[in-house]
Scaffold this motif. Structure first.
Motif, PDB file in Angstrom:
ATOM      1  N   ARG A  94      33.096  40.041  36.507  1.00  0.00           N
ATOM      2  CA  ARG A  94      34.135  40.395  35.530  1.00  0.00           C
ATOM      3  C   ARG A  94      33.879  39.657  34.221  1.00  0.00           C
ATOM      4  O   ARG A  94      33.639  38.446  34.220  1.00  0.00           O
ATOM      5  CB  ARG A  94      35.523  40.022  36.057  1.00  0.00           C
ATOM      6  N   SER A  95      33.971  40.364  33.124  1.00  0.00           N
ATOM      7  CA  SER A  95      33.849  39.743  31.805  1.00  0.00           C
ATOM      8  C   SER A  95      35.174  39.077  31.443  1.00  0.00           C
ATOM      9  O   SER A  95      36.251  39.632  31.692  1.00  0.00           O
ATOM     10  CB  SER A  95      33.481  40.786  30.756  1.00  0.00           C
ATOM     11  N   LYS A  96      35.107  37.903  30.839  1.00  0.00           N
ATOM     12  CA  LYS A  96      36.303  37.177  30.406  1.00  0.00           C
ATOM     13  C   LYS A  96      36.559  37.450  28.924  1.00  0.00           C
ATOM     14  O   LYS A  96      35.631  37.708  28.165  1.00  0.00           O
ATOM     15  CB  LYS A  96      36.142  35.680  30.660  1.00  0.00           C
ATOM     16  N   ASP A  97      37.807  37.365  28.525  1.00  0.00           N
ATOM     17  CA  ASP A  97      38.141  37.760  27.162  1.00  0.00           C
ATOM     18  C   ASP A  97      38.032  36.633  26.142  1.00  0.00           C
ATOM     19  O   ASP A  97      37.983  36.894  24.940  1.00  0.00           O
ATOM     20  CB  ASP A  97      39.533  38.378  27.100  1.00  0.00           C
TER      21      ASP A  97
ATOM     22  N   GLU B 101      32.770  36.019  35.165  1.00  0.00           N
ATOM     23  CA  GLU B 101      33.239  35.445  36.428  1.00  0.00           C
ATOM     24  C   GLU B 101      32.663  36.271  37.557  1.00  0.00           C
ATOM     25  O   GLU B 101      32.916  37.475  37.633  1.00  0.00           O
ATOM     26  CB  GLU B 101      34.766  35.453  36.478  1.00  0.00           C
TER      27      GLU B 101
ATOM     28  N   ILE C 198      32.882  29.819  35.994  1.00  0.00           N
ATOM     29  CA  ILE C 198      32.752  30.898  35.017  1.00  0.00           C
ATOM     30  C   ILE C 198      31.606  30.495  34.102  1.00  0.00           C
ATOM     31  O   ILE C 198      31.614  29.407  33.526  1.00  0.00           O
ATOM     32  CB  ILE C 198      34.060  31.087  34.232  1.00  0.00           C
TER      33      ILE C 198
ATOM     34  N   TYR D 126      38.558  26.927  32.077  1.00  0.00           N
ATOM     35  CA  TYR D 126      38.622  28.168  31.309  1.00  0.00           C
ATOM     36  C   TYR D 126      40.057  28.475  30.892  1.00  0.00           C
ATOM     37  O   TYR D 126      40.306  28.906  29.751  1.00  0.00           O
ATOM     38  CB  TYR D 126      38.062  29.333  32.119  1.00  0.00           C
TER      39      TYR D 126
ATOM     40  N   ARG E 279      41.108  28.971  27.116  1.00  0.00           N
ATOM     41  CA  ARG E 279      41.691  30.242  26.676  1.00  0.00           C
ATOM     42  C   ARG E 279      43.038  30.036  25.997  1.00  0.00           C
ATOM     43  O   ARG E 279      43.351  30.670  24.976  1.00  0.00           O
ATOM     44  CB  ARG E 279      41.855  31.174  27.878  1.00  0.00           C
TER      45      ARG E 279
END
Length: 251
Positions: free
Chosen positions: A185-188, A201, A208, A222, A226
């Motif tokens: 999964r891509s993190k923002d 992730e 991550i 993270y 964030r």
């Protein structure tokens, strides 16, 4: 006592009793949880695919096998170690159940954990544990749960990297058959080191990680990162898309 993890060669904390790092223990933990989920699909794959007769071809000298050998090689019985192969005519590897049960027996022998039992007269006797006790039998799900419970101990032993490597290779064989891979999964939030939008992730990773630089963050790190950067980025984005008052008046 090691200074580095014997699986990934990451540096361990000072005075750590570990031979495998936290990240590798987490990775093996996810692998042991994933293996049983492949069983229903692999059991369905045992029967060879059938279809309409094909024209042409050279025909067969014998009837086809009623099962897929590559799947049976993983689901069937076997030895916990590879047998000698002086002629080089063996293929495949150790099946799932023997490999996992072999490691469970090895771990109990290494741990030297005493077992207590009570005889018919009520006297308690203790003896060395000769193998894992699994209620209901030694199948893949029970063996995976049993090994998973002992990972904190296994990660301190000198043979940790062998356990890690063999389970990794076993899962790779399973995934090749079931055509599956862990989710990514891509993190923002951007990377705190290179500022790239490149944090991902992975389902079987504790950290991550950045795909552009060596940055690695725990989920807690993270979340803190964030919370610090996303409000400012959101405000900047909103400012960029909101029309300016003078531009509205001119229109």
């Amino acid at each position: 006592m090691n200074d580095i993890c014997t699986s990934c060669f990451a540096r361990l904390p000072d005075d750590s009793p570990r031979t495998g790092c936290e990240a590798c223990e987490y990775r093996l933990h996810t692998w042991l949880r994933e293996l049983p989920r492949h069983l229903p699909l692999m059991q369905d794959m045992l029967r060879p695919d059938t279809g309409p007769a094909q024209r042409g071809g050279t025909g067969r000298a014998h009837a086809p096998l009623p099962v897929r050998v590559d799947v049976l090689d993983l689901l069937g019985p076997g030895q916990p170690v590879l047998l000698a192969d002086p002629h080089g005519d063996q293929t495949g590897g150790v099946p799932m159940t023997p490999l996992l049960y072999g490691w469970a027996r090895y771990l109990t022998a290494d741990a030297d954990v005493p077992v207590a039992r009570r005889d018919a007269h009520g006297t308690i006797h203790t003896s060395r544990c000769e193998g894992p006790w699994l209620r209901g039998g030694a199948d893949v799900p029970r063996l995976c749960r049993w090994l998973d419970a002992y990972l904190p101990y296994a990660s301190t032993r000198p043979w940790w990297d062998d356990l890690y490597d063999q389970v990794e290779q076993l899962l790779a064989r399973v995934r090749r058959l079931t055509h599956t891979k862990p989710l990514t999964r891509s993190k923002d939030a951007p990377c705190p080191q290179c500022s790239g939008w490149s944090l991902v992730e992975k389902e079987d990773e504790l950290h991550i990680s950045c795909t552009l630089c060596p940055a690695r963050l725990t989920p807690e790190q993270y979340a803190t990162h964030r919370a610090q950067v996303m409000p400012a980025l959101a405000a900047l984005t909103l400012n960029m898309i909101t029309p300016k008052p003078e531009a509205t008046a001119a229109a």
